[in-house]
Design a protein around this motif. Sequence first.
Motif, PDB file in Angstrom:
ATOM      1  N   TRP A  47       0.696  -1.495  -0.561  1.00  0.00           N
ATOM      2  CA  TRP A  47      -0.182   0.120  -0.024  1.00  0.00           C
ATOM      3  C   TRP A  47       0.880   1.298  -0.164  1.00  0.00           C
ATOM      4  CZ3 TRP A  47       0.103  -4.501   2.961  1.00  0.00           C
ATOM      5  CH2 TRP A  47      -1.647  -5.346   3.101  1.00  0.00           C
ATOM      6  N   ILE A  48       0.102   2.581  -0.621  1.00  0.00           N
ATOM      7  CA  ILE A  48       0.774   3.626  -0.325  1.00  0.00           C
ATOM      8  C   ILE A  48      -0.167   4.488   0.443  1.00  0.00           C
ATOM      9  CG2 ILE A  48       1.656   5.685  -1.619  1.00  0.00           C
ATOM     10  CD1 ILE A  48       2.693   3.596  -3.560  1.00  0.00           C
ATOM     11  N   TRP A  79       7.233  -3.928   2.366  1.00  0.00           N
ATOM     12  CA  TRP A  79       8.390  -4.530   1.382  1.00  0.00           C
ATOM     13  C   TRP A  79       8.544  -6.005   0.885  1.00  0.00           C
ATOM     14  CZ3 TRP A  79      12.257  -7.406   3.407  1.00  0.00           C
ATOM     15  CH2 TRP A  79      11.922  -6.528   5.283  1.00  0.00           C
ATOM     16  N   SER A  80       7.671  -6.749   1.607  1.00  0.00           N
ATOM     17  CA  SER A  80       8.051  -7.864   1.798  1.00  0.00           C
ATOM     18  C   SER A  80       7.129  -8.844   0.623  1.00  0.00           C
ATOM     19  CB  SER A  80       7.772  -8.621   2.652  1.00  0.00           C
ATOM     20  OG  SER A  80       8.248  -8.163   4.318  1.00  0.00           O
ATOM     21  N   TRP A  81       7.368  -8.221  -0.082  1.00  0.00           N
ATOM     22  CA  TRP A  81       5.806  -8.510  -1.078  1.00  0.00           C
ATOM     23  C   TRP A  81       7.156  -8.932  -2.616  1.00  0.00           C
ATOM     24  CZ3 TRP A  81       6.129  -5.589  -5.605  1.00  0.00           C
ATOM     25  CH2 TRP A  81       6.976  -4.092  -5.188  1.00  0.00           C
ATOM     26  N   TRP A  88       5.297 -12.030   5.295  1.00  0.00           N
ATOM     27  CA  TRP A  88       5.796 -10.027   6.125  1.00  0.00           C
ATOM     28  C   TRP A  88       6.721 -10.273   7.171  1.00  0.00           C
ATOM     29  CZ3 TRP A  88       3.838  -6.521   3.418  1.00  0.00           C
ATOM     30  CH2 TRP A  88       2.888  -6.559   2.911  1.00  0.00           C
ATOM     31  N   HIS A  89       7.606  -9.582   7.568  1.00  0.00           N
ATOM     32  CA  HIS A  89       8.429  -9.445   8.125  1.00  0.00           C
ATOM     33  C   HIS A  89       8.284  -8.929   9.534  1.00  0.00           C
ATOM     34  CE1 HIS A  89      12.133 -11.489   5.829  1.00  0.00           C
ATOM     35  NE2 HIS A  89      11.443 -10.878   4.956  1.00  0.00           N
ATOM     36  N   SER A 123      12.556  -1.532  -7.381  1.00  0.00           N
ATOM     37  CA  SER A 123      13.657  -2.482  -6.305  1.00  0.00           C
ATOM     38  C   SER A 123      14.275  -1.240  -6.427  1.00  0.00           C
ATOM     39  CB  SER A 123      14.019  -3.044  -7.001  1.00  0.00           C
ATOM     40  OG  SER A 123      13.310  -4.448  -7.905  1.00  0.00           O
ATOM     41  N   GLN A 124      14.524  -0.262  -6.748  1.00  0.00           N
ATOM     42  CA  GLN A 124      15.245   0.626  -5.887  1.00  0.00           C
ATOM     43  C   GLN A 124      14.657   1.651  -5.337  1.00  0.00           C
ATOM     44  OE1 GLN A 124      19.230   1.869  -6.796  1.00  0.00           O
ATOM     45  NE2 GLN A 124      18.546   2.509  -4.804  1.00  0.00           N
ATOM     46  N   TRP A 125      13.279   1.583  -5.376  1.00  0.00           N
ATOM     47  CA  TRP A 125      12.576   2.397  -4.929  1.00  0.00           C
ATOM     48  C   TRP A 125      12.025   1.558  -3.257  1.00  0.00           C
ATOM     49  CZ3 TRP A 125       6.744   1.282  -4.876  1.00  0.00           C
ATOM     50  CH2 TRP A 125       5.909   2.397  -4.340  1.00  0.00           C
ATOM     51  N   VAL A 126      12.115   0.382  -3.866  1.00  0.00           N
ATOM     52  CA  VAL A 126      11.648  -0.730  -1.802  1.00  0.00           C
ATOM     53  C   VAL A 126      12.609  -0.565  -1.364  1.00  0.00           C
ATOM     54  CG1 VAL A 126      11.107  -2.713  -1.568  1.00  0.00           C
ATOM     55  CG2 VAL A 126       8.869  -1.319  -3.080  1.00  0.00           C
ATOM     56  N   GLY A 127      14.221  -0.925  -1.764  1.00  0.00           N
ATOM     57  CA  GLY A 127      15.359  -0.961  -0.777  1.00  0.00           C
ATOM     58  C   GLY A 127      15.725   0.725  -0.640  1.00  0.00           C
ATOM     59  N   ASP A 128      15.377   1.420  -1.169  1.00  0.00           N
ATOM     60  CA  ASP A 128      15.599   2.492  -0.244  1.00  0.00           C
ATOM     61  C   ASP A 128      14.737   3.025   0.776  1.00  0.00           C
ATOM     62  OD1 ASP A 128      17.445   3.680  -2.455  1.00  0.00           O
ATOM     63  OD2 ASP A 128      16.213   4.997  -3.599  1.00  0.00           O
TER      64      ASP A 128
END
Length: 154
Positions: A47-48, A79-81, A88-89, A123-128
Amino acid sequence: MNTSLTSSILRALPAEHGERLMHSAREVSFPVGTRLFEEGRRADRFWIVRTGTVALDMRVPGRRAAVIETVGHNELIGWSWLFGPHTWHLGAEATSPVRAYEFDAEVVRAMCGADPALGMAVSQWVGDTVARRLRSARTRLLDMYAPYGSGSLR
């Protein structure tokens, strides 16, 4: 579509990727106290947040879940998705009425697989987001448990 949210995503991702991602979103709402997900269960969406706040928590044996962070307007929940094994962590609970954009993880992962540039951007967005939250959690833990002055960030 909420212009401020769309512009927030477009700042985080290249414009064409942010727009593609937003086309797969659906609007949802959660009343106070709703559990969005539970630690250890299948991570099949994210979600956002448009409005409201969500507490991210971790199970502590014999105690109430410990709140790790509270997220709100324009922030990513989940982000676990994106990373196997897709469980989920943490857990998440609405701490105020929440309105959000919801994304189906399988759909977004398929989009990313079909378009490597989109996949890299997501990936970069979620990783950040993960890196920022880890730094924040470290700081909070040092504030809570470390002797004064031992938490310098070199």
